[in-house]
Design a protein around this motif. Sequence first.
Motif, PDB file in Angstrom:
ATOM      1  N   GLN A   1       8.301   4.310  -4.224  1.00 17.35           N
ATOM      2  CA  GLN A   1       7.470   3.176  -4.630  1.00 17.35           C
ATOM      3  C   GLN A   1       6.754   2.603  -3.409  1.00 17.35           C
ATOM      4  N   VAL A   2       5.463   2.425  -3.532  1.00 15.38           N
ATOM      5  CA  VAL A   2       4.654   1.890  -2.447  1.00 15.38           C
ATOM      6  C   VAL A   2       4.488   0.390  -2.624  1.00 15.38           C
ATOM      7  N   GLN A   3       4.667  -0.324  -1.545  1.00 13.79           N
ATOM      8  CA  GLN A   3       4.397  -1.760  -1.556  1.00 13.79           C
ATOM      9  C   GLN A   3       3.201  -2.043  -0.656  1.00 13.79           C
ATOM     10  N   LEU A   4       2.280  -2.821  -1.164  1.00 14.70           N
ATOM     11  CA  LEU A   4       1.092  -3.210  -0.412  1.00 14.70           C
ATOM     12  C   LEU A   4       1.077  -4.731  -0.299  1.00 14.70           C
ATOM     13  N   VAL A   5       0.890  -5.213   0.914  1.00 10.81           N
ATOM     14  CA  VAL A   5       0.887  -6.649   1.149  1.00 10.81           C
ATOM     15  C   VAL A   5      -0.362  -7.018   1.935  1.00 10.81           C
ATOM     16  N   GLU A   6      -1.189  -7.866   1.336  1.00  8.07           N
ATOM     17  CA  GLU A   6      -2.404  -8.317   1.998  1.00  8.07           C
ATOM     18  C   GLU A   6      -2.142  -9.606   2.775  1.00  8.07           C
ATOM     19  N   ALA A  23      -0.819  -4.130   4.611  1.00  8.00           N
ATOM     20  CA  ALA A  23       0.293  -3.356   5.166  1.00  8.00           C
ATOM     21  C   ALA A  23       0.986  -2.602   4.054  1.00  8.00           C
ATOM     22  N   ALA A  24       1.175  -1.321   4.264  1.00  6.70           N
ATOM     23  CA  ALA A  24       1.796  -0.471   3.258  1.00  6.70           C
ATOM     24  C   ALA A  24       3.187  -0.050   3.713  1.00  6.70           C
ATOM     25  N   SER A  25       4.102   0.021   2.762  1.00  5.52           N
ATOM     26  CA  SER A  25       5.455   0.481   3.054  1.00  5.52           C
ATOM     27  C   SER A  25       6.005   1.197   1.826  1.00  5.52           C
ATOM     28  N   GLY A  26       7.112   1.874   2.012  1.00  8.70           N
ATOM     29  CA  GLY A  26       7.755   2.529   0.890  1.00  8.70           C
ATOM     30  C   GLY A  26       7.753   4.037   0.989  1.00  8.70           C
TER      31      GLY A  26
END
Length: 124
Positions: A1-6, A23-26
């Motif tokens: 699962q990808v998390q994107l945080v602006e 910023a992307a994580s996961g």
Amino acid sequence: QVQLVESGGGLVQAGGSLRLSCAASGRTVSLYAMGWFRQAPGKEREFVTGISWRGDTTSYADSVKGRFTISRDNVKNTVALQMNSLKPEDTAVYYCAEVRSPRPTEYERNYDYWGQGTQVTVSS
């Protein structure tokens, strides 16, 4: 699962600049294209800009060409949106999104992961 945080949104006067970051994580997301969309009050969400996974191809909506610049850092898993010469009509919630394709697309339905959005308000 990808998390994107602006991040990076805020209030700015017309003619000013803001720099948004996503910023992307996961998992490793650098293989996929990324895009920025925006949604103004009472309007549908619209494509702003996109960048290929290598960063060598970009596309922009006509309304932001020459003013906005998208870039990415695949080592840090971040995508940035530099916004210059801002106008009141740029006021919106800005979203970053990932599409499982090496090239960006302007079609919202093709994007698989979305951030929560960051508010940009441009005063006249």
